[in-house]
Design a protein around this motif. Structure first.
Motif, short mmCIF file in Angstrom:
data_model
loop_
_atom_site.label_atom_id
_atom_site.label_comp_id
_atom_site.label_asym_id
_atom_site.label_seq_id
_atom_site.Cartn_x
_atom_site.Cartn_y
_atom_site.Cartn_z
N MET A 1 63.12 -72.44 22.67
CA MET A 1 63.68 -72.10 21.35
C MET A 1 63.20 -73.09 20.28
SD MET A 1 67.61 -70.82 21.84
CE MET A 1 68.12 -71.78 23.24
N VAL A 2 63.23 -74.37 20.63
CA VAL A 2 62.77 -75.41 19.70
C VAL A 2 61.32 -75.15 19.30
CG1 VAL A 2 62.04 -77.84 19.66
CG2 VAL A 2 64.38 -77.24 20.36
N LEU A 3 60.48 -74.83 20.27
CA LEU A 3 59.05 -74.62 19.97
C LEU A 3 58.87 -73.40 19.06
CD1 LEU A 3 57.59 -75.45 23.49
CD2 LEU A 3 57.29 -76.77 21.38
N HIS B 1 61.03 -72.33 16.93
CA HIS B 1 61.52 -72.70 15.59
C HIS B 1 60.53 -73.61 14.88
CE1 HIS B 1 65.80 -71.70 17.20
NE2 HIS B 1 65.09 -70.64 16.89
N HIS B 2 59.86 -74.48 15.63
CA HIS B 2 58.83 -75.33 15.01
C HIS B 2 57.72 -74.47 14.39
CE1 HIS B 2 59.85 -79.24 17.43
NE2 HIS B 2 60.77 -78.93 16.53
N VAL B 3 57.31 -73.43 15.10
CA VAL B 3 56.26 -72.53 14.59
C VAL B 3 56.77 -71.81 13.33
CG1 VAL B 3 54.92 -70.44 15.09
CG2 VAL B 3 55.13 -72.24 16.82
N GLY C 1 69.05 -75.31 9.82
CA GLY C 1 69.66 -74.80 11.05
C GLY C 1 69.08 -75.47 12.28
N HIS C 2 67.77 -75.60 12.29
CA HIS C 2 67.08 -76.25 13.42
C HIS C 2 67.46 -77.73 13.51
CE1 HIS C 2 63.85 -77.43 16.10
NE2 HIS C 2 63.44 -78.32 15.21
N SER C 3 67.45 -78.42 12.39
CA SER C 3 67.77 -79.86 12.38
C SER C 3 69.21 -80.08 12.82
CB SER C 3 67.57 -80.45 10.99
OG SER C 3 66.25 -80.26 10.56
N ALA D 1 71.07 -78.24 14.70
CA ALA D 1 71.22 -77.96 16.14
C ALA D 1 70.67 -79.12 16.97
CB ALA D 1 70.52 -76.66 16.48
N GLU D 2 69.53 -79.66 16.56
CA GLU D 2 68.98 -80.82 17.28
C GLU D 2 69.94 -82.01 17.18
OE1 GLU D 2 64.17 -80.22 17.02
OE2 GLU D 2 65.14 -81.37 15.44
N GLU D 3 70.50 -82.22 15.99
CA GLU D 3 71.37 -83.38 15.77
C GLU D 3 72.69 -83.26 16.54
OE1 GLU D 3 71.56 -83.67 11.50
OE2 GLU D 3 69.40 -83.96 11.39
N GLU E 1 64.62 -89.75 10.50
CA GLU E 1 63.56 -88.92 9.93
C GLU E 1 64.12 -87.62 9.38
OE1 GLU E 1 60.12 -90.78 12.85
OE2 GLU E 1 60.50 -88.63 12.92
N GLN E 2 65.08 -87.04 10.10
CA GLN E 2 65.64 -85.77 9.60
C GLN E 2 66.53 -86.00 8.39
OE1 GLN E 2 64.91 -82.74 13.22
NE2 GLN E 2 67.04 -83.14 12.77
N ALA E 3 67.23 -87.14 8.33
CA ALA E 3 68.01 -87.44 7.12
C ALA E 3 67.08 -87.54 5.92
CB ALA E 3 68.78 -88.74 7.31
N GLU F 1 56.25 -86.00 17.37
CA GLU F 1 56.99 -86.97 18.21
C GLU F 1 57.91 -86.24 19.19
OE1 GLU F 1 57.93 -90.85 15.61
OE2 GLU F 1 58.49 -88.97 14.63
N GLU F 2 58.54 -85.18 18.73
CA GLU F 2 59.44 -84.42 19.60
C GLU F 2 58.66 -83.75 20.73
OE1 GLU F 2 63.08 -83.15 16.61
OE2 GLU F 2 61.46 -81.72 16.92
N GLU F 3 57.58 -83.07 20.36
CA GLU F 3 56.85 -82.27 21.35
C GLU F 3 56.03 -83.13 22.30
OE1 GLU F 3 54.59 -79.35 19.20
OE2 GLU F 3 56.39 -78.28 18.51
N TRP G 1 59.55 -87.29 22.83
CA TRP G 1 61.02 -87.31 22.96
C TRP G 1 61.57 -86.17 23.81
CZ3 TRP G 1 61.81 -87.87 16.96
CH2 TRP G 1 61.30 -89.11 16.55
N PHE G 2 61.11 -84.95 23.55
CA PHE G 2 61.70 -83.81 24.27
C PHE G 2 61.17 -83.69 25.69
CE2 PHE G 2 63.02 -81.37 20.17
CZ PHE G 2 64.09 -82.24 20.02
N LEU G 3 60.02 -84.29 25.95
CA LEU G 3 59.55 -84.34 27.34
C LEU G 3 60.45 -85.29 28.13
CD1 LEU G 3 55.67 -84.45 26.80
CD2 LEU G 3 57.13 -82.47 27.17
FE FE2 Z 1 62.49 -80.20 15.92
#
Ligand code: FE2
Length: 186
Positions: free
Chosen positions: A39-41, A43-45, A76-78, A80-82, A104-106, A142-144, A147-149
């Motif tokens: 889902m994250v991937l 949303h990134h696209v 919405g994506h940010s 949900a991640e937070e 970074e998201q802030a 950084e996420e892909e 961090w997310f790995l």
């Molecule tokens: Fe993300």
């Protein structure tokens, strides 16, 4: 320069397109159909496309509409991640990565708010848009690529389903039901 500006400036310019493509390929290999990472991937696209749509809009109405679409998917994506993913990252002994992710998201949220105050068809607007796009692209990298790995690797299998449920719940709470579910084959 404010602290938030420094965070954005520090992450720009980002890494090469090739490095970004390699990070995405790694993340895709780690994702499973319908899980939080797939889902994250997706949303990134969608976020990348939304940035491109804002930039290419040629009328005021089209730009405002595209900006709204970008703001909804990005927020919405940010959110949900937070709510769902960064706490799990912190809980998996990756507190410094979680802290960077929140900061970074802030910064991106702040800059998106400031973008709304600029004349939509001005060069200043396009400059800020590009600044935010670059910072978000680096964050996604950084996420892909890292961090997310870590999150996939360190969180036990029985808790991964909970992450998927919570990520979808928070995303849908903001963006709308059904919008966040993956339709892309990983
Ligand atoms: Fe993300």
């Amino acid at each position: 320069m404010s602290v938030l500006d420094k965070v954005v400036a520090a992450v720009t310019p980002p890494e090469s397109d090739k490095a970004r493509a390699e990070a995405r390929a790694k993340a895709r290999a780690a994702a499973r159909p319908g899980d939080w990472l797939s889902m994250v991937l997706e949303h990134h696209v969608q976020i990348e496309q939304a940035f491109a749509d804002v930039k290419s809009a040629t009328t005021l109405a089209a730009r405002l509409s595209a900006q709204k679409t970008l703001a909804v998917i990005l927020t919405g994506h940010s959110n949900a991640e937070e709510s769902a993913l960064y706490p799990a990252l912190a809980g998996a002994d990756e507190k410094s990565h979680a802290t960077s992710a929140y900061a970074e998201q802030a910064a991106a949220k702040t800059q998106m708010g400031l973008l709304e105050r600029l004349a939509p068809m001005s060069q200043d607007y396009l400059d800020k848009l590009e600044h935010i796009r670059g910072a978000v692209a680096h964050h996604v990298y950084e996420e892909e690529g890292n961090w997310f790995l870590e999150l996939k690797e360190k969180v036990p299998a029985e808790q991964q389903a909970k992450l998927t449920e919570r990520y979808a719940e928070e995303f849908e709470r903001y963006v709308g039901e059904g919008v966040g579910r993956s339709t892309v084959e990983i």
